[in-house]
Design a protein around this motif. Structure first.
Motif, PDB file in Angstrom:
ATOM      1  N   LEU A 380      -0.647  -8.076 -12.096  1.00 20.49           N
ATOM      2  CA  LEU A 380      -1.149  -7.308 -10.976  1.00 20.49           C
ATOM      3  C   LEU A 380      -1.046  -8.136  -9.521  1.00 20.49           C
ATOM      4  O   LEU A 380      -1.836  -9.150  -9.389  1.00 20.49           O
ATOM      5  N   TRP A 381      -0.302  -7.922  -8.598  1.00 19.61           N
ATOM      6  CA  TRP A 381      -0.386  -8.694  -7.273  1.00 19.61           C
ATOM      7  C   TRP A 381      -1.279  -7.897  -6.286  1.00 19.61           C
ATOM      8  O   TRP A 381      -0.840  -6.790  -6.016  1.00 19.61           O
ATOM      9  N   LEU A 382      -2.293  -8.650  -5.741  1.00 19.80           N
ATOM     10  CA  LEU A 382      -3.223  -7.741  -4.870  1.00 19.80           C
ATOM     11  C   LEU A 382      -3.081  -8.536  -3.383  1.00 19.80           C
ATOM     12  O   LEU A 382      -2.952  -9.583  -3.308  1.00 19.80           O
ATOM     13  N   GLY A 383      -3.038  -7.624  -2.367  1.00 22.41           N
ATOM     14  CA  GLY A 383      -3.025  -7.857  -1.030  1.00 22.41           C
ATOM     15  C   GLY A 383      -4.444  -8.565  -0.781  1.00 22.41           C
ATOM     16  O   GLY A 383      -5.371  -8.213  -1.320  1.00 22.41           O
ATOM     17  N   ALA A 384      -4.239  -9.594   0.030  1.00 24.02           N
ATOM     18  CA  ALA A 384      -5.341 -10.442   0.379  1.00 24.02           C
ATOM     19  C   ALA A 384      -6.465  -9.660   1.337  1.00 24.02           C
ATOM     20  O   ALA A 384      -7.231 -10.276   1.571  1.00 24.02           O
ATOM     21  N   SER A 385      -6.243  -8.465   1.729  1.00 23.40           N
ATOM     22  CA  SER A 385      -7.132  -7.970   2.604  1.00 23.40           C
ATOM     23  C   SER A 385      -7.994  -6.966   1.757  1.00 23.40           C
ATOM     24  O   SER A 385      -8.705  -7.707   0.911  1.00 23.40           O
ATOM     25  N   ASN A 386      -7.983  -5.714   1.895  1.00 18.27           N
ATOM     26  CA  ASN A 386      -8.770  -4.762   1.192  1.00 18.27           C
ATOM     27  C   ASN A 386      -8.477  -4.597  -0.373  1.00 18.27           C
ATOM     28  O   ASN A 386      -9.572  -4.554  -1.039  1.00 18.27           O
ATOM     29  N   ARG A 429       7.903  -8.312 -17.814  1.00 24.92           N
ATOM     30  CA  ARG A 429       6.691  -7.778 -17.760  1.00 24.92           C
ATOM     31  C   ARG A 429       6.839  -6.882 -16.377  1.00 24.92           C
ATOM     32  O   ARG A 429       7.307  -7.324 -15.413  1.00 24.92           O
ATOM     33  N   THR A 430       5.863  -5.836 -16.319  1.00 27.66           N
ATOM     34  CA  THR A 430       5.795  -5.109 -15.092  1.00 27.66           C
ATOM     35  C   THR A 430       4.795  -5.599 -14.128  1.00 27.66           C
ATOM     36  O   THR A 430       3.778  -6.193 -14.403  1.00 27.66           O
ATOM     37  N   VAL A 431       5.419  -5.988 -12.855  1.00 24.99           N
ATOM     38  CA  VAL A 431       4.544  -6.295 -11.827  1.00 24.99           C
ATOM     39  C   VAL A 431       4.250  -5.127 -10.942  1.00 24.99           C
ATOM     40  O   VAL A 431       4.995  -4.433 -10.354  1.00 24.99           O
ATOM     41  N   VAL A 432       2.937  -4.913 -10.842  1.00 25.21           N
ATOM     42  CA  VAL A 432       2.380  -3.974  -9.752  1.00 25.21           C
ATOM     43  C   VAL A 432       1.537  -4.514  -8.732  1.00 25.21           C
ATOM     44  O   VAL A 432       0.701  -5.470  -9.027  1.00 25.21           O
ATOM     45  N   ALA A 433       2.251  -4.427  -7.472  1.00 30.41           N
ATOM     46  CA  ALA A 433       1.571  -4.910  -6.209  1.00 30.41           C
ATOM     47  C   ALA A 433       0.811  -3.692  -5.528  1.00 30.41           C
ATOM     48  O   ALA A 433       1.395  -2.785  -5.204  1.00 30.41           O
ATOM     49  N   LEU A 434      -0.486  -4.065  -5.479  1.00 32.92           N
ATOM     50  CA  LEU A 434      -1.343  -3.022  -4.616  1.00 32.92           C
ATOM     51  C   LEU A 434      -1.634  -3.655  -3.192  1.00 32.92           C
ATOM     52  O   LEU A 434      -2.178  -4.760  -2.982  1.00 32.92           O
ATOM     53  N   VAL A 435      -1.266  -3.145  -2.337  1.00 30.51           N
ATOM     54  CA  VAL A 435      -1.162  -3.577  -0.897  1.00 30.51           C
ATOM     55  C   VAL A 435      -1.737  -2.390   0.331  1.00 30.51           C
ATOM     56  O   VAL A 435      -1.401  -1.341  -0.048  1.00 30.51           O
ATOM     57  N   GLY A 436      -2.018  -2.719   1.548  1.00 29.48           N
ATOM     58  CA  GLY A 436      -2.131  -1.923   2.328  1.00 29.48           C
ATOM     59  C   GLY A 436      -0.887  -1.712   3.296  1.00 29.48           C
ATOM     60  O   GLY A 436      -0.046  -2.268   3.117  1.00 29.48           O
ATOM     61  N   VAL A 461       5.488  -1.227  -6.039  1.00 31.96           N
ATOM     62  CA  VAL A 461       4.492  -1.625  -5.107  1.00 31.96           C
ATOM     63  C   VAL A 461       3.598  -0.073  -4.658  1.00 31.96           C
ATOM     64  O   VAL A 461       4.555   0.747  -4.321  1.00 31.96           O
ATOM     65  N   VAL A 462       2.604  -0.430  -4.746  1.00 29.80           N
ATOM     66  CA  VAL A 462       1.708   0.614  -4.550  1.00 29.80           C
ATOM     67  C   VAL A 462       1.031   0.419  -3.110  1.00 29.80           C
ATOM     68  O   VAL A 462       0.575  -0.593  -2.814  1.00 29.80           O
ATOM     69  N   VAL A 463       1.367   1.164  -2.055  1.00 27.51           N
ATOM     70  CA  VAL A 463       0.838   1.183  -0.670  1.00 27.51           C
ATOM     71  C   VAL A 463      -0.480   2.086  -0.439  1.00 27.51           C
ATOM     72  O   VAL A 463      -0.074   3.292  -0.207  1.00 27.51           O
ATOM     73  N   SER A 464      -1.440   1.574  -0.322  1.00 25.84           N
ATOM     74  CA  SER A 464      -2.488   2.329   0.110  1.00 25.84           C
ATOM     75  C   SER A 464      -2.565   2.422   1.656  1.00 25.84           C
ATOM     76  O   SER A 464      -2.872   1.578   2.275  1.00 25.84           O
ATOM     77  N   ASN A 465      -1.822   3.707   2.145  1.00 25.82           N
ATOM     78  CA  ASN A 465      -1.843   3.816   3.316  1.00 25.82           C
ATOM     79  C   ASN A 465      -2.931   4.561   4.191  1.00 25.82           C
ATOM     80  O   ASN A 465      -3.043   5.699   3.938  1.00 25.82           O
ATOM     81  N   ASP A 466      -3.768   3.607   4.654  1.00 16.45           N
ATOM     82  CA  ASP A 466      -4.885   4.245   5.449  1.00 16.45           C
ATOM     83  C   ASP A 466      -4.795   4.093   7.043  1.00 16.45           C
ATOM     84  O   ASP A 466      -5.461   4.247   7.795  1.00 16.45           O
TER      85      ASP A 466
END
Length: 571
Positions: A380-386, A429-436, A461-466
């Motif tokens: 799991l790769w996490l964006g460094a903001s929220n 392995r599957t890499v899931v990136a959660l970013v804004g 890449v999961v883009v949480s688009n707010d």
């Protein structure tokens, strides 16, 4: 002795490049990221030849900034140093963001920068800058190789020993902490070699490095006893190693720390307890509760550090700094029970808050859905903001899932590139990136892959688009005051910063699959994306304007539950 025998005449730059690459390989550099250029051409030719021989892995990228973050992600995922090779001039300057992250994250990134010969520096020659000074404040060592325009008998040992010395510094074997290093290679010309095989002076027998350096023995440091019979909390930030910490020690652990399967405490627990002592490992940067706790005068603080840090965690009342903590005694059952009670209360409050349909349509809901959909051995790769904060608040990575994030300087720059690097380095392995959305837009060029290059087909890449900068909604500048007169729309313009980017079209330009999904559909969409065998972007439209209220609602639930429990005990 010469490593290759041939009648073809080899040019000086080609011989120097061959020696440099050979010693880097001998020194344990298995992966190289090459950025096209003329001055570094001889190095590129040698890298291509050595890859064909099975001696190394080579990746080519156009953008030096993205390439450096790609290498950073590879190094974080594998733990092995990765080298980035650039030409001279502004190419070197573009390495700075990733180098800064590597510096503060203690990542042994190796920068191989081609340069003009010494005689041409300061003469106004094209693409000539003071590049040995460009990165000096952020690398542990800059080694400008002492070579002439043509090889001489003393060149081989000199160059090889300089490279060994630099790699040892980068790994933390000479100065105590790992980090980025720069090897600046003066080359008289970018002309390709005269033949595929370049004769060059041999290294040590049996593929050994020219100079071997052993790791330092950190266990030799004087031990410091930590009495667990006192009310103790361990706070573990990015880079913390918990292998020597007993599983019974109560821990608040950031998502990027391997908890080793132990039960950890929600960070909000720190708002409702009064420990006697706090042990700090790694570099905690996510939660303000940690800083508030460490600033209290009635709490003794032990900082676990090897003494080679450039920083000491920002707490004014640290009592002890030690490289060798030794835990003794048993955790009081009453203390453990109190912590577990508060932890259950906080987690239940968050779970109840996120059950509200509107609350799930936020970055918090996306993080919760991603955590539920992860499988063992995922990365799991996490964006460094929220995103990294949302994961910490709504749950924790499941056992067997490794979480990574650029927490050294916690910027959004290069996040997608680093995730691509992790995926390329971890093909099984599957890499899931959660970013804004802002993070994704900032580094979307990372999706560009050359026709002849390895495609990260295991990356989702999961883009949480707010529609903007959600993290600022929770900070002081996110107060409703700054959305009305006399400030009018100032918050949206300088903090919210919504962008007009069509992510579907953007992904299409890079031949990357794109799908827009709702929060409740995300789990199923992730399962489908795993089988796609190509990079996939899942865009989840959410809102950020309710975040402040959601946090307030969760806090209110926690306070009400704890107050009710206290009243029941008194009665």
């Amino acid at each position: 002795m010469w490593a290759e025998s041939t009648t073809a005449q080899a040019s000086g730059p080609s011989v120097i490049a061959a020696v440099v690459v050979d010693e880097l390989v001998r020194g344990g550099i298995e992966t190289f990221v090459y950025c096209p250029g003329s001055r570094n051409g001889p190095i590129g030719f040698e890298l291509s030849r050595r890859e064909a021989a099975g001696d190394l892995r080579l990746h080519v990228r156009l953008d030096e900034r993205s390439a450096a973050f790609l290498a950073l992600g590879m190094t974080k995922a594998t733990g092995l140093p990765t080298a980035v090779v650039t030409t001279s001039g502004t190419a070197v300057a573009n390495l700075l963001p990733a180098v800064t992250e590597a510096h503060y994250s203690r990542i042994p990134l190796v920068l191989v920068t081609a340069n003009r010969p010494l005689a041409e520096l300061g003469t106004g020659a094209s693409q000539t800058v003071e590049q040995t000074q460009l990165l000096a404040s952020q690398v542990l060592h800059v080694q400008h190789l002492q070579v002439g325009t043509e090889p001489d008998p003393a060149m081989n040992g000199s160059v090889r020993s300089q490279i060994c010395h630099t790699l040892a510094i980068g790994r933390g074997r000479l100065r105590g902490r790992p980090g980025p290093v720069q090897i600046d290679v003066p080359l008289s010309s970018g002309l390709p070699p005269a033949s595929r095989v370049v004769p060059f002076p041999s290294g040590r027998p049996e593929g050994r490095p020219w100079i071997r350096t052993a790791p330092r023995d950190r266990a030799a440091a004087a031990p410091h006893a930590i009495d667990l019979t006192r009310g103790t909390i361990l706070v573990a930030g990015d880079g913390a190693d918990l292998d020597a910490v007993p599983a019974t020690v109560p821990c608040v652990v950031e998502p990027t720390v391997d908890a080793g399967g132990r039960r950890t405490l929600h960070p909000w627990v720190l708002d409702h307890i009064r420990p006697e002592q706090v042990v700090v490992c790694g570099r905690p940067t996510l939660h303000r509760q940690v800083g508030v706790l460490l600033a209290r005068r009635d709490v003794s603080t032990v900082l676990v550090s090897d003494g080679d840090d450039d920083w000491v965690y920002a707490a004014p009342h640290i009592d002890v700094v030690t490289a060798h903590p030794v835990f003794g005694g048993a955790v009081s059952p009453s203390w453990a029970e109190q912590l577990e009670h508060v932890d259950r209360t906080v987690r239940r409050a968050w779970s109840d808050t996120l059950r509200d349909d509107g609350h799930r349509r936020t970055g918090l809901g996306v993080a919760n859905a991603v955590l539920d959909a992860l499988e063992p051995d995922d990365l799991l790769w996490l964006g460094a903001s929220n995103p990294v904060r949302d994961v910490s608040l709504t749950g924790c990575p499941p056992f067997g899932v490794r979480a990574l994030s650029n927490r050294g300087v916690a910027g959004i720059d290069g996040t997608v590139s680093a995730a691509v690097g992790a995926a390329v380095a971890s093909p099984d392995r599957t890499v899931v990136a959660l970013v804004g959305d802002l993070t994704f837009a900032h580094d979307s060029a990372a999706l560009q892959t050359g026709v002849l290059e390895q495609v990260p087909d295991n990356l989702i890449v999961v883009v949480s688009n707010d529609a903007g900068g959600g993290i600022f909604e929770l900070l002081e500048q996110g107060h409703p005051l700054y959305r009305s007169a006399p400030f009018d729309n100032t918050f949206e313009r300088i903090y919210g910063t919504p962008q007009n980017v069509d992510f579907a079209a953007l992904c299409g330009a890079y031949a990357v699959s794109h799908r827009t999904v709702d929060t409740d559909e995300l789990g199923a969409a992730l399962r489908v994306a795993r089988r796609a065998k190509r990079p996939v972007v899942l865009e989840v439209p959410v809102t950020r304007t309710t975040l402040r209220g959601i946090h307030a609602a969760a806090r209110q639930r926690v306070g009400a539950s704890l107050n009710a429990d206290a009243s029941a005990l008194i009665s």
